[in-house]
Motif scaffolding. Structure first.
Motif, mmCIF file in Angstrom:
data_model
loop_
_atom_site.group_PDB
_atom_site.id
_atom_site.type_symbol
_atom_site.label_atom_id
_atom_site.label_comp_id
_atom_site.label_asym_id
_atom_site.label_seq_id
_atom_site.Cartn_x
_atom_site.Cartn_y
_atom_site.Cartn_z
ATOM 1 N N ARG A 17 -4.136 -38.007 -7.802
ATOM 2 C CA ARG A 17 -4.372 -39.389 -7.927
ATOM 3 C C ARG A 17 -3.932 -39.871 -9.426
ATOM 4 N NH1 ARG A 17 -8.334 -42.289 -10.786
ATOM 5 N NH2 ARG A 17 -8.820 -44.777 -9.666
ATOM 6 N N ILE A 18 -3.638 -40.846 -9.170
ATOM 7 C CA ILE A 18 -3.343 -41.952 -10.770
ATOM 8 C C ILE A 18 -3.987 -42.785 -10.416
ATOM 9 C CG2 ILE A 18 -0.884 -42.847 -11.587
ATOM 10 C CD1 ILE A 18 -0.500 -40.209 -10.463
ATOM 11 N N GLY A 19 -4.457 -43.145 -11.368
ATOM 12 C CA GLY A 19 -5.509 -44.060 -11.432
ATOM 13 C C GLY A 19 -4.786 -45.499 -12.822
ATOM 14 N N SER A 20 -5.275 -46.336 -12.648
ATOM 15 C CA SER A 20 -4.970 -47.390 -13.498
ATOM 16 C C SER A 20 -4.012 -46.942 -14.743
ATOM 17 C CB SER A 20 -5.523 -48.806 -13.697
ATOM 18 O OG SER A 20 -6.931 -48.250 -15.163
ATOM 19 N N CYS A 21 -2.868 -47.420 -15.371
ATOM 20 C CA CYS A 21 -2.093 -46.963 -16.160
ATOM 21 C C CYS A 21 -2.875 -47.449 -17.637
ATOM 22 C CB CYS A 21 -0.940 -47.553 -16.103
ATOM 23 S SG CYS A 21 -0.663 -49.099 -16.252
ATOM 24 N N VAL A 22 -3.647 -48.030 -18.611
ATOM 25 C CA VAL A 22 -4.435 -48.898 -19.009
ATOM 26 C C VAL A 22 -6.282 -48.681 -18.570
ATOM 27 C CG1 VAL A 22 -3.769 -51.402 -18.607
ATOM 28 C CG2 VAL A 22 -4.838 -50.059 -21.215
ATOM 29 N N ASN A 23 -6.802 -48.331 -20.123
ATOM 30 C CA ASN A 23 -8.309 -48.136 -19.462
ATOM 31 C C ASN A 23 -8.814 -49.403 -20.981
ATOM 32 O OD1 ASN A 23 -10.852 -47.125 -18.624
ATOM 33 N ND2 ASN A 23 -11.162 -45.415 -20.180
ATOM 34 N N GLY A 24 -10.334 -49.373 -20.364
ATOM 35 C CA GLY A 24 -10.815 -50.345 -21.199
ATOM 36 C C GLY A 24 -10.536 -51.225 -22.229
ATOM 37 N N VAL A 25 -10.011 -52.092 -20.770
ATOM 38 C CA VAL A 25 -9.717 -53.667 -20.962
ATOM 39 C C VAL A 25 -10.468 -54.810 -21.591
ATOM 40 C CG1 VAL A 25 -8.074 -55.280 -19.532
ATOM 41 C CG2 VAL A 25 -7.454 -52.989 -19.418
ATOM 42 N N GLY A 26 -10.340 -55.198 -21.650
ATOM 43 C CA GLY A 26 -11.016 -55.759 -22.772
ATOM 44 C C GLY A 26 -11.099 -57.618 -21.843
ATOM 45 N N LYS A 27 -9.806 -58.144 -21.928
ATOM 46 C CA LYS A 27 -9.568 -58.619 -20.840
ATOM 47 C C LYS A 27 -8.279 -58.984 -19.526
ATOM 48 C CE LYS A 27 -8.811 -61.797 -25.068
ATOM 49 N NZ LYS A 27 -8.980 -60.905 -25.877
ATOM 50 N N PHE A 28 -8.087 -58.784 -19.016
ATOM 51 C CA PHE A 28 -8.076 -59.327 -17.489
ATOM 52 C C PHE A 28 -7.775 -60.314 -18.054
ATOM 53 C CE2 PHE A 28 -7.110 -56.893 -13.370
ATOM 54 C CZ PHE A 28 -5.535 -56.949 -13.144
ATOM 55 N N ILE A 29 -6.055 -61.960 -17.591
ATOM 56 C CA ILE A 29 -6.234 -62.695 -17.699
ATOM 57 C C ILE A 29 -4.563 -62.751 -16.914
ATOM 58 C CG2 ILE A 29 -5.021 -64.711 -19.488
ATOM 59 C CD1 ILE A 29 -5.684 -62.972 -21.799
ATOM 60 N N CYS A 30 -4.813 -63.826 -15.612
ATOM 61 C CA CYS A 30 -3.859 -63.717 -14.888
ATOM 62 C C CYS A 30 -3.201 -65.762 -15.314
ATOM 63 C CB CYS A 30 -4.353 -64.236 -13.362
ATOM 64 S SG CYS A 30 -4.720 -62.518 -12.881
ATOM 65 N N ILE A 31 -2.075 -65.561 -14.665
ATOM 66 C CA ILE A 31 -1.311 -67.122 -14.772
ATOM 67 C C ILE A 31 -0.920 -67.561 -13.535
ATOM 68 C CG2 ILE A 31 1.157 -68.413 -15.884
ATOM 69 C CD1 ILE A 31 -1.097 -67.062 -17.651
ATOM 70 N N GLY A 32 -0.828 -68.695 -13.032
ATOM 71 C CA GLY A 32 -0.971 -69.360 -11.593
ATOM 72 C C GLY A 32 0.345 -70.058 -11.400
ATOM 73 N N LEU A 33 0.358 -70.256 -10.312
ATOM 74 C CA LEU A 33 1.683 -70.710 -9.696
ATOM 75 C C LEU A 33 2.696 -70.771 -10.769
ATOM 76 C CD1 LEU A 33 -0.958 -73.848 -9.123
ATOM 77 C CD2 LEU A 33 0.324 -72.681 -7.542
ATOM 78 N N ASN A 34 3.056 -69.868 -11.059
ATOM 79 C CA ASN A 34 4.096 -69.154 -12.612
ATOM 80 C C ASN A 34 5.675 -69.464 -11.321
ATOM 81 O OD1 ASN A 34 5.102 -68.997 -15.602
ATOM 82 N ND2 ASN A 34 5.171 -67.178 -15.140
ATOM 83 N N TYR A 35 5.916 -69.117 -10.679
ATOM 84 C CA TYR A 35 6.902 -69.749 -9.824
ATOM 85 C C TYR A 35 7.145 -70.915 -8.793
ATOM 86 C CZ TYR A 35 7.767 -64.022 -11.419
ATOM 87 O OH TYR A 35 7.845 -62.670 -11.445
#
Length: 284
Positions: A62-80
């Motif tokens: 099994r492969i887990g998420s490639c980074v652990n202990g993420v403090g912030k998970f920020i997204c940019i909307g409508l960027n295309y």
């Protein structure tokens, strides 16, 4: 370098892909792939290793998420621009910023859980940035210095929760399993031009998304600089940078994920994810 985390959920170990595409264990070198180990200094130490001396890991695993202990998970909307058009929304003058809950993060091939009361479960293939250095009030010209690397993100979205139950997008973005990351964190030296990467997504046997990062409205350097004007970015933070057209909401008529569907997606140089959709009711 292609860094990853492997093993049972919550017990993942750090690993690296060698020149033959084999998985090698990094546990003897670093404790995890996280904010503490993503500095340029540590990545340079890993880069100097003779990977052939590291333990070979028997696959499949099994492969887990490639980074652990993420403090912030920020997204940019409508960027295309073409995705904004299919969503019936204007191209923003400044980046449209929202957050996904860090509890949404999952492995690249883990199941997507269709939430209780979900009506409009959707997909979005996205290029994600992983921050490697503390960034505050960063200039655009220097922004790439603060990036450790990139990975694939499926910004799974529940459109009814997102768009029809108030004005806060986070409700439709942060459910458990709505943030598969990986399979690899690819260091920026292997991705010299993040603005020319083909990206695609299909559901079952139908391809819905077929785009390229070159059509981004705001590029990674601008995004890192922009966000750093409002909040400090910490090593291990993840920024997902938006999706090209072809989401379920944009189909005529709209198409949404259902129990038993398989979602397969990838970005050039960053690997491929595959998730099975499982209805919440089957688990409870």
């Amino acid at each position: 370098m292609k860094l990853l985390r492997y093993g049972p959920f919550g017990q993942e170990k750090p690993g690296i892909i060698d020149s033959d595409g084999k998985l090698r264990c990094l546990s003897g070198v670093i404790s995890d792939i996280n904010g503490k180990t993503l500095s340029a200094e540590t990545l340079n130490i890993i880069n100097q290793l003779d990977l052939g001396t590291l333990p070979l890991i028997e696959e499949p695993v099994r492969i887990g998420s490639c980074v652990n202990g993420v403090g912030k998970f920020i997204c940019i909307g409508l960027n295309y621009a073409d995705h904004a058009a299919e969503s019936g929304m204007a191209i923003p003058n400044e980046p449209e910023v929202f957050s996904k809950a860090t509890s949404a993060i999952s492995g690249p091939n883990d199941n997507i859980i269709k939430p209780k009361n979900s009506k409009k479960l959707d997909w979005e293939v996205e290029l994600a940035i992983v921050i490697g250095e503390h960034a505050s009030y960063v200039d655009v010209e220097n922004a790439y210095d603060y990036i450790a690397g990139y990975c694939v993100c499926n910004d799974v979205s529940e459109r009814n929760f997102q768009l029809e139950r108030g004005s806060q997008w986070d409700k439709g973005k942060g459910c458990d399993t709505f943030g598969p990351l990986g399979p690899w964190l690819v260091t920026k030296d292997e991705i010299p031009d993040p603005l020319n990467l083909n990206m695609w997504l299909k559901v079952n046997d139908t391809q819905y998304q077929n785009g390229n990062t070159k059509t981004m409205v705001f590029d990674p350097a601008f995004i890192v600089s922009y966000l750093s004007q409002f909040m400090s970015l910490q090593p291990g933070d993840v920024i997902s940078t938006g999706t090209p057209p072809g989401v379920g909401l944009g189909q005529t008529p709209p198409v949404y994920l259902k129990d038993g569907d398989t979602v397969t997606l990838g970005i050039e140089g960053l690997g491929v994810q595959q998730q099975l959709v499982v209805d919440y009711k089957k688990l409870h």
